[in-house]
Design an enzyme around this catalytic site. Structure first.
Site, PDB file in Angstrom:
ATOM      1  N   CYS A  59       0.803  -1.029   0.113  1.00  0.00           N
ATOM      2  CA  CYS A  59       0.725   0.345   0.125  1.00  0.00           C
ATOM      3  C   CYS A  59       0.888   1.413  -0.110  1.00  0.00           C
ATOM      4  O   CYS A  59       1.852   1.097   0.240  1.00  0.00           O
ATOM      5  CB  CYS A  59      -0.866   0.000   1.090  1.00  0.00           C
ATOM      6  N   GLU A  61       0.497   4.138   1.844  1.00  0.00           N
ATOM      7  CA  GLU A  61       1.013   4.506   3.296  1.00  0.00           C
ATOM      8  C   GLU A  61       2.587   3.492   3.727  1.00  0.00           C
ATOM      9  O   GLU A  61       2.586   3.794   4.613  1.00  0.00           O
ATOM     10  CB  GLU A  61      -0.553   3.711   3.813  1.00  0.00           C
TER      11      GLU A  61
HETATM   12  N1  THU Z   1      -4.391   0.428  -0.996  1.00  0.00           N
HETATM   13  C1  THU Z   1      -3.681   1.761  -1.327  1.00  0.00           C
HETATM   14  O1  THU Z   1      -2.367   1.406  -0.988  1.00  0.00           O
HETATM   15  N2  THU Z   1      -3.967   2.301   0.833  1.00  0.00           N
HETATM   16  C2  THU Z   1      -5.381   2.063   1.075  1.00  0.00           C
HETATM   17  O2  THU Z   1      -5.391   2.461   1.938  1.00  0.00           O
HETATM   18  C3  THU Z   1      -6.262   1.204   0.106  1.00  0.00           C
HETATM   19  C4  THU Z   1      -5.624   0.300  -0.926  1.00  0.00           C
HETATM   20  C5  THU Z   1      -3.964  -0.088  -2.656  1.00  0.00           C
HETATM   21  C6  THU Z   1      -3.587  -1.708  -3.082  1.00  0.00           C
HETATM   22  C7  THU Z   1      -4.212  -2.203  -3.766  1.00  0.00           C
HETATM   23  O3  THU Z   1      -2.635  -1.541  -4.869  1.00  0.00           O
HETATM   24  C8  THU Z   1      -5.361  -1.013  -4.841  1.00  0.00           C
HETATM   25  O4  THU Z   1      -5.028   0.088  -3.472  1.00  0.00           O
HETATM   26  C9  THU Z   1      -6.963  -1.472  -4.520  1.00  0.00           C
HETATM   27  O5  THU Z   1      -6.797  -2.503  -3.260  1.00  0.00           O
END
Ligand code: THU
Length: 139
Positions: A59, A61
């Site tokens: 992610c 974050e």
């Molecule tokens: N994702 C994030 O990077 N941060 C979040 O807070 C929610 C989800 C990403 C993970 C994945 O690559 C895409 O968003 C879809 O879930």
């Protein structure tokens, strides 16, 4: 909010939005950017990085927090998460715990779309009754 605080958050939002532009999300097509203000006043940005082996993706974050730790900082003052769509792009459960590790009662988690910040939370709202570092100091 004071003008200085507004400017600070504008800069953080811009960093998160710029990181989102560089997201690697060929599978979900859902680009996310994040940026952390740490205690030194530095900005640390990250984006989601997906993988053909889906569970190995990370992610935005997570990337921003890694950059903060690699830079030598240990405290998240503010974090902005930017994603598109109607729904608020709040951090996933795993990232709430990762934020919590470096957060305190003053830490703010700001959720933004491409236009700007929509909502701001304390980590205790996103992750109530959380387990954290202090749990391990009483054993
Ligand atoms: N994702 C994030 O990077 N941060 C979040 O807070 C929610 C989800 C990403 C993970 C994945 O690559 C895409 O968003 C879809 O879930």
């Amino acid at each position: 909010m004071s003008k200085n605080a507004d400017d600070r958050l504008d800069r953080l939002f811009d960093a998160a939005r710029a990181a989102r532009e560089r997201a690697y999300a060929p599978y979900s097509h859902f680009a996310v950017g994040a940026a952390v203000f740490s205690e030194s006043g530095a900005i640390h940005a990250g984006c989601n990085v997906e993988n053909a082996a889906y569970p190995q993706g990370s992610c935005a974050e997570t990337g921003a927090i890694s950059a903060m730790v690699a830079a030598g900082d240990r405290r998240i003052v503010d974090i902005v998460v930017v994603g598109a769509g109607e729904e608020l792009v709040t951090p996933c459960g795993g990232c709430r715990q990762r934020i919590r590790e470096f957060a305190d009662a003053e830490t703010r988690v700001h959720v933004a779309d491409l236009k700007g910040i929509r909502s701001s939370f304390r980590i205790s709202e996103l992750l109530p009754y959380s387990f954290g570092p202090q749990n391990l100091t009483h054993s």
